[in-house]
Design an enzyme around this catalytic site. Sequence first.
Site, mmCIF file in Angstrom:
data_model
loop_
_atom_site.group_PDB
_atom_site.id
_atom_site.type_symbol
_atom_site.label_atom_id
_atom_site.label_comp_id
_atom_site.label_asym_id
_atom_site.label_seq_id
_atom_site.Cartn_x
_atom_site.Cartn_y
_atom_site.Cartn_z
ATOM 1 N N GLU B 60 0.803 -1.216 0.000
ATOM 2 C CA GLU B 60 0.000 0.000 0.000
ATOM 3 C C GLU B 60 0.839 1.270 0.000
ATOM 4 O O GLU B 60 0.469 2.269 -0.632
ATOM 5 C CB GLU B 60 -0.951 0.003 1.200
ATOM 6 C CG GLU B 60 -2.090 -1.005 1.111
ATOM 7 C CD GLU B 60 -1.675 -2.456 1.357
ATOM 8 O OE1 GLU B 60 -0.515 -2.685 1.765
ATOM 9 O OE2 GLU B 60 -2.499 -3.358 1.132
ATOM 10 N N HIS B 129 -11.915 -5.082 8.410
ATOM 11 C CA HIS B 129 -12.730 -4.824 7.221
ATOM 12 C C HIS B 129 -13.983 -4.028 7.546
ATOM 13 O O HIS B 129 -14.876 -3.941 6.716
ATOM 14 C CB HIS B 129 -13.121 -6.142 6.545
ATOM 15 C CG HIS B 129 -11.970 -6.899 5.967
ATOM 16 N ND1 HIS B 129 -11.016 -7.504 6.735
ATOM 17 C CD2 HIS B 129 -11.605 -7.145 4.676
ATOM 18 C CE1 HIS B 129 -10.133 -8.102 5.952
ATOM 19 N NE2 HIS B 129 -10.461 -7.900 4.704
HETATM 20 C C1 LIG Z 1 -1.769 -5.076 4.283
HETATM 21 C C2 LIG Z 1 -2.880 -5.821 3.636
HETATM 22 N N1 LIG Z 1 -3.289 -5.430 2.418
HETATM 23 C C3 LIG Z 1 -4.308 -6.074 1.817
HETATM 24 C C4 LIG Z 1 -4.929 -7.118 2.424
HETATM 25 C C5 LIG Z 1 -6.109 -7.838 1.735
HETATM 26 N N2 LIG Z 1 -5.666 -9.186 1.383
HETATM 27 C C6 LIG Z 1 -5.939 -10.250 2.173
HETATM 28 S S1 LIG Z 1 -5.174 -11.635 1.650
HETATM 29 C C7 LIG Z 1 -4.521 -10.836 0.306
HETATM 30 C C8 LIG Z 1 -3.655 -11.589 -0.641
HETATM 31 C C9 LIG Z 1 -2.536 -12.232 0.081
HETATM 32 O O1 LIG Z 1 -1.777 -12.972 -0.806
HETATM 33 P P1 LIG Z 1 -0.632 -13.917 -0.278
HETATM 34 O O2 LIG Z 1 0.278 -13.144 0.628
HETATM 35 O O3 LIG Z 1 -0.010 -14.571 -1.433
HETATM 36 O O4 LIG Z 1 -1.372 -14.969 0.659
HETATM 37 P P2 LIG Z 1 -2.478 -16.023 0.217
HETATM 38 O O5 LIG Z 1 -3.783 -15.327 0.252
HETATM 39 O O6 LIG Z 1 -2.111 -16.517 -1.133
HETATM 40 O O7 LIG Z 1 -2.393 -17.075 1.264
HETATM 41 C C10 LIG Z 1 -4.898 -9.507 0.297
HETATM 42 C C11 LIG Z 1 -4.506 -8.535 -0.732
HETATM 43 C C12 LIG Z 1 -4.478 -7.484 3.698
HETATM 44 N N3 LIG Z 1 -5.029 -8.476 4.391
HETATM 45 N N4 LIG Z 1 -3.454 -6.821 4.276
#
Ligand SMILES: Cc1ncc(C[n+]2csc(CCOP(=O)(O)OP(=O)(O)O)c2C)c(N)n1
Lengths: 326, 326, 363, 363
Positions: B60, B129
């Site tokens: 972000e 959220h």
């Molecule tokens: C700082 C932050 N930004 C955005 C989100 C929203 N979000 C939740 S999971 C996710 C994707 C995460 O991807 P990854 O790290 O590859 O983990 P996975 O979901 O594949 O286990 C996002 C963008 C969040 N939880 N935290």
Amino acid sequence: MAKLNMVQAINLALTEEMANDENVIVLGEDVGVDGGVFRVTDGLHDKFGEKRVIDTPLAESAIVGASIGMAMAGLRPVAEMQFSGFSYLSIPQLEGNASRMRARTMGKWTCPLVLRMPYGGAVRALEHHSESREAMYATIPGVTVVIPSGPRNARALMLAAIRDPDPVVFMEPKRSYRAFREEVPEEEEVRELGKAQVVQAGTDLTVVAWGAMMRPTLKAVDLIQKKRNITIELIDLLTIAPMDADTIVESVKKTGRCVVVQEAPRSFGASSEIVARINDDALLYLEAPVGRVTNYDVVTPYFGREMMYLPDEQRIARSLEETLDF
Amino acid sequence: MAKLNMVQAINLALTEEMANDENVIVLGEDVGVDGGVFRVTDGLHDKFGEKRVIDTPLAESAIVGASIGMAMAGLRPVAEMQFSGFSYLSIPQLEGNASRMRARTMGKWTCPLVLRMPYGGAVRALEHHSESREAMYATIPGVTVVIPSGPRNARALMLAAIRDPDPVVFMEPKRSYRAFREEVPEEEEVRELGKAQVVQAGTDLTVVAWGAMMRPTLKAVDLIQKKRNITIELIDLLTIAPMDADTIVESVKKTGRCVVVQEAPRSFGASSEIVARINDDALLYLEAPVGRVTNYDVVTPYFGREMMYLPDEQRIARSLEETLDF
Amino acid sequence: MPLKKIGDFSISYLQILNEKGVVDAKLEPKLSDDELHKLYRTMLLARETDARMLKLQRQGRLGTFGPGTGQEAAFTAPISAASDEDWIVGTFREPGARLFRGEPLSQYLAYFNGYEEGNTFDPAKRVLPMSVIVASQTLHAVGLAYAMQYKGEKDSAVITFLGDGATSEGDFHEALNFASVWQAPVVFIVQNNQWAISTPRKMQTRAKTIAQRAVAYDMPGIQVDGNDPLAMYQATKEALDRAHAGEGPTLIEAVTYRLMMHTTADDPKKYRSEDEEKEWWKKDPLTRFRVYLENKGLLDEKSHAALATEIKAYIDDEVKKFEAATDWPPDISFDHVLGTRHPSIERQRTAFLANLNKEAANG
Amino acid sequence: MPLKKIGDFSISYLQILNEKGVVDAKLEPKLSDDELHKLYRTMLLARETDARMLKLQRQGRLGTFGPGTGQEAAFTAPISAASDEDWIVGTFREPGARLFRGEPLSQYLAYFNGYEEGNTFDPAKRVLPMSVIVASQTLHAVGLAYAMQYKGEKDSAVITFLGDGATSEGDFHEALNFASVWQAPVVFIVQNNQWAISTPRKMQTRAKTIAQRAVAYDMPGIQVDGNDPLAMYQATKEALDRAHAGEGPTLIEAVTYRLMMHTTADDPKKYRSEDEEKEWWKKDPLTRFRVYLENKGLLDEKSHAALATEIKAYIDDEVKKFEAATDWPPDISFDHVLGTRHPSIERQRTAFLANLNKEAANG
Ligand SMILES: Cc1ncc(C[n+]2csc(CCOP(=O)(O)OP(=O)(O)O)c2C)c(N)n1
Ligand SMILES: Cc1ncc(C[n+]2csc(CCOP(=O)(O)OP(=O)(O)O)c2C)c(N)n1
Ligand SMILES: [Mg+2]
Ligand SMILES: [Mg+2]
């Protein structure tokens, strides 16, 4: 009793509590060998060693994020943000994790950490070194926001902050660091968080201030008291959130008039919150609108112009008179 | 005229302005191929290509930091924070750079960027959220904070936000995304930022709300108007900062009574600021304390309990009656 | 005077049990039959938990959650390599890690149904509450590890999980750097499941591997077949051994795949092909691990059926417990703002309860 | 089945002009006499500027500032390798970079005396205003570079400066990653001056070099003798050539030293030895560059004296201009909150001016 300035008084509290409790750890940028850019942690590195007084890499989110892990493991980290202007890098950790750990786990996990930071203007420093954004922290439930105004309460509040079971943002008015000295008792003195202090009682007007604004406010109060032969009740807020509005409301019920002095920009600051609390609980007692002496809703000017923007004794005094004459 | 929900209406504004101005760029996590987790940017990637609709890595601060660079080079980035709960990672860039670029350089450099983010509760989502922290952004001078309440004003405010010469935080009440539809004019409609809207005129009470609170407030207002055979002036704040308190103050001067409805926790929110402005400019007109219907000063509960904490039609209606009966 | 080479680095890849269930005997770790059995059971439990939760969610009996199906080896095997003194700091997509440590499934379900009660797993188990802000937990892991060092708990290291998407956050970099500077006993395990919601791994970073991030910090780093439980066990074991010996942190990239949706609110069809999913189903960690156990004579058709029945019964029980729970005091949030109650917040509690009563009275 | 190597990386070091002023002829860049002269002049101007500013500051005629003495090659030579189409995004410790582009010294002084007027250098010069939040500017550089790509300005790359301390911030990681993913035309130049206030380089990161950070992003990275103007020129030139050719970003670690205090508010005696400082004075970039120019017949005692006189006169002039400026309207901050004026803020301006008048009236 010793006459100490605020830097020495906070240093005293840290020294005392590190000696008391080996779980207390100090960390931050330049807090060790250098003793901090304002020398607040001076001597701690020599006394307690590099394992307890940690010169960290330059990364504010990590300083607070790691402090959270330490706190969850039972330590009592006291983390320094070199200036409040750079502390916002740690808001995601503070808002997102530290402030919620207790609520998130219904008290199974807690996060006792202190986030120290010099804040405020009038020190002729570069951009980002002069803001007063206590209200930003005060919007976060689960965090206690404390602002001392002098050496003695700084020491007593710092002891309480370290012992508090939850995250405390401890904002130090850097303008007051070396501005004056006070007697600070040798024996331990702890001041309860979440409580305002009636600095002097009075019947004609209630005045509320905090941090570096206490000094010019005190002068203005003195001036107007003498000039008009009245008594003014002066309240030092000390904790910004959760706010002890009761003390203010009780006072306003007595005096019917109130002025709040705030270093921060006018809008969305603690002075607005105080007015809201008076509205909630004491509106009918008001004989005049609550006076507000504040900075303006501008981007904090560089230091060449900043003094014109900060509330000063004269402006405060005029506001007291206007509210009295209303 | 088409009946659109808020997601479609914002999508329309983005589509229009991207077609109008090739400097407009959309970027964020999952905004491209996926069209955003709420589908607000759906179809833009197909229409305008991956150079203008950028699926960024998950960071972000970088999204906003890079947007600042783009804006300084003449582009008009519209950056999405996937949820306002993760937007705090970008506050250092927003507070530290975007909000100040104009002041820092006396207007030689500016930062026209829009920071879109869904915010607010009642969607049964995981931690982080559901918060409503518009006040945190409102403490930053140099930033305009906008909250639409329905499809039509969402579209018109978004167009204004993109064309604004400075950073705009555009907070979208996700609870209202698909809750209802409105006629949205086919021709371009732009709504000036920094102005509240009198949604309906009235003489007996002023009610102020914004975002997702507008719907239950409208219902409560209807209910009480009918029940008591009175008229209530309803104001949609629309811009949180800089706040158009004049519209509220004018109304209160007429009605003498006011209730503010706020989704955020009680303390340090926009409702406190509104009370402060009424105090400053219309205190003597008040026949009752300003009523405040708000969330509580607790860490936002997980969704199992959140509905009990959010202001709803009944609670608002009771507050209207209390203020009328005061 | 020179243009001279001053540093040489390399990154390796580890696989011990291949897609077909064939083991590399030279590299095979020495796990006891019980250990192998517990590992397989937990992986299967995690898989079945996902299936049941998906059903509950679709029936409106559970909130949004993110299934871990496909990643069971990557997030369970590391815990089987740890002792009870080691800590786990993770996200919301490692059911196997938590269940391995004995977290009751009913609690896990309560969490995903919107109750803080679901995040109250016994702190003595050394599993931190689930973390949602991606990468932020990796810094907690570093602080925790520092505390272990400081307290002289030499047998305690910290395993922290994050996703491939999370590696792009600044917090992850800061965590790696702090861990390296402090030589903190942390094992960073990146669950590279190829996707961060709709964003493919190749758009998160242009580097060929995530493991090579370790080079930036002079830290051991390795890429592991994350669908191979033996390789995940072995790599974690070696990293933990180093951590316990005071030799600092390690970065492990587990190459795996999220076989299902990001969360139940997500539709992968928008952004990826079913063919891709099919290819990865062929690498299913459960399938190959079952073959391995069968080949070792530790499992057969019958004992597997018994295990499946036992797991189903456990899940049934826990779902019942979860759905039978009724003690959800409405004002609990007021209890846990601060440890020291504040009069102004207590008054708000009173107002809150009065409001609830009025609403109840109005029907 | 394998434990197999899947990636090999190396980092190199570049020096062309050594401490004694001896040049490596094979690597010597082809700079014209004019270019060499401008580079030396700007480096000397930066050095003399520091000296004058320190005097002014000590006399209370200037606010706090951070001297760049010792780093003149590291922050000036890169700009000499750039064209006017390339952008500069830096901090407050690269006077040479700004002066090279023609920023009037009087403006630079106004900035450090607390006036926004000091940050109004002509945007057409493509030098962003000075940035104080360490590492945050590196992300602006990436966005700017993206905009150049997007607008098809192929000859425009971005040079961004940061310190060794700043490399620890998450923003730097995010900037490197975004630049790499976008293949954005950015040259990251880390001024590794061994100190971040009191924190030595070895406590910022445990890695042997900062250049090896590049490995994490599959980005070219190189460590350069930052006190060698020719090496800094050459490394930057090659990086800019790649950037202009669409080949993406580069990381350059300039090994140099902050010979003076962090800022005028700092006392290095608290944390480092004078011996260390003395060692680094021997590597002074100005001394070796002067020897090089003398050996090339481009400079001698006499012409150097003339240059010094010219620079002194320029500084005298600019200091006069700076001190003569009186047009500092008090309410300027109200002009620049937002481009669209808001009635509530305009009313505050009126109150502000009325207050000033009252204070003036009261003396
Ligand atoms: C700082 C932050 N930004 C955005 C989100 C929203 N979000 C939740 S999971 C996710 C994707 C995460 O991807 P990854 O790290 O590859 O983990 P996975 O979901 O594949 O286990 C996002 C963008 C969040 N939880 N935290
Ligand atoms: C985010 C942030 N944190 C803290 C500071 C305070 N600060 C200013 S310069 C500095 C040290 C920077 O060190 P380095 O990056 O090595 O640059 P140098 O000062 O050596 O040029 C610090 C801590 C800051 N400006 N920004
Ligand atoms: Mg992933
Ligand atoms: Mg440095």
